[in-house]
Design a protein around this motif. Structure first.
Motif, PDB file in Angstrom:
ATOM      1  N   ALA A   1       0.724  -1.103   0.047  1.00  0.00           N
ATOM      2  CA  ALA A   1      -0.006   0.116   0.253  1.00  0.00           C
ATOM      3  C   ALA A   1       0.801   1.111  -0.063  1.00  0.00           C
ATOM      4  CB  ALA A   1      -0.973   0.025   1.273  1.00  0.00           C
ATOM      5  N   SER A   2       1.982   1.361   0.704  1.00  0.00           N
ATOM      6  CA  SER A   2       2.683   2.507   0.572  1.00  0.00           C
ATOM      7  C   SER A   2       3.541   2.588  -0.372  1.00  0.00           C
ATOM      8  CB  SER A   2       3.689   2.454   2.074  1.00  0.00           C
ATOM      9  OG  SER A   2       4.697   3.360   2.051  1.00  0.00           O
ATOM     10  N   MET A   3       4.009   1.646  -1.105  1.00  0.00           N
ATOM     11  CA  MET A   3       4.881   1.557  -2.065  1.00  0.00           C
ATOM     12  C   MET A   3       3.966   1.920  -3.309  1.00  0.00           C
ATOM     13  SD  MET A   3       7.444  -1.751  -1.558  1.00  0.00           S
ATOM     14  CE  MET A   3       8.410  -1.589  -3.313  1.00  0.00           C
ATOM     15  N   ALA A   4       2.697   1.626  -3.299  1.00  0.00           N
ATOM     16  CA  ALA A   4       2.053   1.844  -4.359  1.00  0.00           C
ATOM     17  C   ALA A   4       1.575   3.518  -4.508  1.00  0.00           C
ATOM     18  CB  ALA A   4       0.532   1.324  -4.387  1.00  0.00           C
ATOM     19  N   GLN A   5       1.476   4.207  -3.367  1.00  0.00           N
ATOM     20  CA  GLN A   5       1.422   5.450  -3.364  1.00  0.00           C
ATOM     21  C   GLN A   5       2.528   6.307  -3.761  1.00  0.00           C
ATOM     22  OE1 GLN A   5       0.668   6.407   0.955  1.00  0.00           O
ATOM     23  NE2 GLN A   5      -1.472   5.659   1.069  1.00  0.00           N
ATOM     24  N   GLN A   6       3.921   5.581  -3.780  1.00  0.00           N
ATOM     25  CA  GLN A   6       4.948   6.479  -4.226  1.00  0.00           C
ATOM     26  C   GLN A   6       5.174   5.559  -5.560  1.00  0.00           C
ATOM     27  OE1 GLN A   6       7.965   6.630  -1.118  1.00  0.00           O
ATOM     28  NE2 GLN A   6       6.532   5.608   0.202  1.00  0.00           N
ATOM     29  N   LYS A   7       4.417   4.948  -6.135  1.00  0.00           N
ATOM     30  CA  LYS A   7       4.751   4.470  -7.469  1.00  0.00           C
ATOM     31  C   LYS A   7       5.761   3.483  -7.662  1.00  0.00           C
ATOM     32  CE  LYS A   7       2.173   8.105  -9.910  1.00  0.00           C
ATOM     33  NZ  LYS A   7       2.024   9.014 -10.719  1.00  0.00           N
ATOM     34  N   LEU A   8       5.986   2.660  -6.533  1.00  0.00           N
ATOM     35  CA  LEU A   8       7.291   1.866  -6.532  1.00  0.00           C
ATOM     36  C   LEU A   8       6.911   0.493  -6.487  1.00  0.00           C
ATOM     37  CD1 LEU A   8       9.215   3.464  -3.794  1.00  0.00           C
ATOM     38  CD2 LEU A   8       9.716   3.766  -5.979  1.00  0.00           C
ATOM     39  N   ARG A   9       7.743  -0.678  -6.775  1.00  0.00           N
ATOM     40  CA  ARG A   9       7.554  -1.809  -7.018  1.00  0.00           C
ATOM     41  C   ARG A   9       8.399  -2.841  -6.184  1.00  0.00           C
ATOM     42  NH1 ARG A   9       5.880  -3.111 -13.170  1.00  0.00           N
ATOM     43  NH2 ARG A   9       4.281  -1.587 -13.416  1.00  0.00           N
ATOM     44  N   PHE A  10       8.053  -3.890  -5.785  1.00  0.00           N
ATOM     45  CA  PHE A  10       9.011  -4.717  -5.055  1.00  0.00           C
ATOM     46  C   PHE A  10      10.116  -5.185  -6.000  1.00  0.00           C
ATOM     47  CE2 PHE A  10       5.496  -5.706  -2.049  1.00  0.00           C
ATOM     48  CZ  PHE A  10       6.432  -5.504  -0.740  1.00  0.00           C
ATOM     49  N   SER A  11      11.183  -5.538  -5.743  1.00  0.00           N
ATOM     50  CA  SER A  11      12.320  -6.031  -6.450  1.00  0.00           C
ATOM     51  C   SER A  11      11.857  -7.553  -6.736  1.00  0.00           C
ATOM     52  CB  SER A  11      13.717  -5.813  -5.619  1.00  0.00           C
ATOM     53  OG  SER A  11      13.915  -4.598  -5.390  1.00  0.00           O
ATOM     54  N   PRO A  12      12.408  -8.039  -7.753  1.00  0.00           N
ATOM     55  CA  PRO A  12      12.219  -9.423  -7.787  1.00  0.00           C
ATOM     56  C   PRO A  12      12.504 -10.443  -6.721  1.00  0.00           C
ATOM     57  CG  PRO A  12      13.387  -8.709  -9.623  1.00  0.00           C
ATOM     58  CD  PRO A  12      13.486  -7.511  -8.927  1.00  0.00           C
ATOM     59  N   ASP A  13      11.948 -11.604  -6.441  1.00  0.00           N
ATOM     60  CA  ASP A  13      12.389 -12.597  -5.321  1.00  0.00           C
ATOM     61  C   ASP A  13      13.881 -12.901  -5.308  1.00  0.00           C
ATOM     62  OD1 ASP A  13       9.586 -12.422  -4.411  1.00  0.00           O
ATOM     63  OD2 ASP A  13       9.005 -14.236  -5.387  1.00  0.00           O
ATOM     64  N   ALA A  14      14.422 -12.757  -4.292  1.00  0.00           N
ATOM     65  CA  ALA A  14      15.690 -13.663  -4.180  1.00  0.00           C
ATOM     66  C   ALA A  14      15.660 -15.086  -4.464  1.00  0.00           C
ATOM     67  CB  ALA A  14      16.335 -13.158  -2.839  1.00  0.00           C
ATOM     68  N   ASP A  15      17.028 -15.348  -4.990  1.00  0.00           N
ATOM     69  CA  ASP A  15      16.868 -16.953  -5.382  1.00  0.00           C
ATOM     70  C   ASP A  15      17.253 -17.492  -3.917  1.00  0.00           C
ATOM     71  OD1 ASP A  15      19.740 -16.156  -4.875  1.00  0.00           O
ATOM     72  OD2 ASP A  15      20.208 -16.356  -7.025  1.00  0.00           O
ATOM     73  N   LYS A  16      17.327 -18.659  -3.916  1.00  0.00           N
ATOM     74  CA  LYS A  16      17.431 -19.501  -2.676  1.00  0.00           C
ATOM     75  C   LYS A  16      18.835 -19.481  -2.000  1.00  0.00           C
ATOM     76  CE  LYS A  16      15.383 -23.462  -1.750  1.00  0.00           C
ATOM     77  NZ  LYS A  16      15.306 -25.023  -1.981  1.00  0.00           N
ATOM     78  N   PRO A  17      19.938 -19.224  -2.846  1.00  0.00           N
ATOM     79  CA  PRO A  17      21.236 -19.104  -2.078  1.00  0.00           C
ATOM     80  C   PRO A  17      21.340 -17.908  -1.465  1.00  0.00           C
ATOM     81  CG  PRO A  17      21.501 -19.968  -4.284  1.00  0.00           C
ATOM     82  CD  PRO A  17      19.959 -19.739  -4.264  1.00  0.00           C
ATOM     83  N   THR A  18      20.593 -16.684  -2.090  1.00  0.00           N
ATOM     84  CA  THR A  18      20.667 -15.459  -1.684  1.00  0.00           C
ATOM     85  C   THR A  18      19.723 -15.695  -0.307  1.00  0.00           C
ATOM     86  OG1 THR A  18      21.023 -14.190  -3.474  1.00  0.00           O
ATOM     87  CG2 THR A  18      20.197 -13.049  -1.775  1.00  0.00           C
TER      88      THR A  18
END
Length: 275
Positions: free
Chosen positions: A78-95
């Motif tokens: 909700a907060s990121m949508a207000q700032q027109k931001l998106r999540f980064s892609p999911d991290a892979d398993k080793p990360t």
């Protein structure tokens, strides 16, 4: 004014002068004196956000259910949508593996531990990993250190250049680590540190007998080491004013207790009683 490397500019001095010439008005009227029995705390001050009771906020609704996997995610979405931001892609398993290990234990995974996690293809693989790390003794060592920092933990008195050691301070350190590893409820954790001697019914005359009577009561007495973590020079030889040093020890202890549990410093009360 306090000494500083850089003096106020002429414009800054002029601004202060104009404020004084205009009556030195404050943000709100200041009383000339406080009524007897008054705490001096205004309703505006009582309404400050950090003094409000904890409430359960309503979880925002979001269309991004693929990203809002938990209630916390919903707030972030909700907060990121207000700032027109998106999540980064999911991290892979080793990360994810390295993040979890360093965050919860402060240590990297061994090759065998990494292989176990990477070979687990179940949907609960990450949950199983977190459970294993929370059960590790290194979890308490990693996260207990944060509380030890708050408590001012030290293995020496820290008052003079001699800096005499505290030979039994490690017992309090180990108590904190055990408490984290045992998942001790926070309220119990705090109560033991503030009043462990009362819980164990220990007095000056019977403290040793109580300590050896059971591991549980010994832990209660060790927990009160929280109140002995401040800088302490009261046992230093050749003090010019031992009473003043003892008073400072008490003041430092109050500072540790108030800043760790209240989020406030009551240091002003060392000299003032009007607030």
């Amino acid at each position: 004014m306090p000494k500083r490397d850089k003096k106020l500019t002429a414009a800054e001095v002029a601004l202060i002068r104009r404020w004084i010439d205009s009556g030195a008005k404050t943000a709100r009227p200041e009383p000339a004196e406080l009524p007897k029995g008054s705490s001096g705390i205004t309703e505006e001050e009582r309404a400050f956000w950090s003094f409000q009771p904890i409430q359960q906020p309503k979880v925002p609704k979001t269309k991004r259910r693929d990203r809002a996997r938990t209630a916390i995610d919903a707030f972030l979405v909700a907060s990121m949508a207000q700032q027109k931001l998106r999540f980064s892609p999911d991290a892979d398993k080793p990360t994810l593996l390295r993040r979890a290990y360093f965050d919860l234990t402060g240590l990297p995974p061994t090759p065998e531990e990494a292989a176990t996690f990477l070979a687990d293809t179940s949907a609960e693989a990450y949950d199983h990993l977190i459970d294993r790390l929370l059960e590790s003794k290194h979890y308490g060592e990693r996260w207990g250190r944060h509380w030890l920092d708050i408590a001012g933990y030290a293995d020496s008195d820290g008052y003079s250049d001699a800096d005499p050691p505290r030979p039994y301070a490690y017992k309090y350190r180990d108590y904190v680590i055990r408490s984290f590893n045992d998942d001790k409820p926070f309220d119990r954790f705090i109560t033991e540190q503030l009043a462990g001697d009362e819980l164990a019914r220990a007095t000056v005359t019977n403290a040793t007998a109580v300590a050896v009577s059971s591991p549980e009561k010994r832990d209660l007495l060790i927990a009160t080491g929280f109140l002995r973590m401040g800088v302490d020079g009261s046992a230093t030889d050749a003090l010019s004013d031992r009473d003043a040093v003892r008073n400072q020890v008490v003041a430092d202890t109050l500072k540790i207790v108030s800043t760790s549990l209240l989020g406030l410093s009551v240091g002003c009360a060392q000299c003032h009683d009007h607030r």
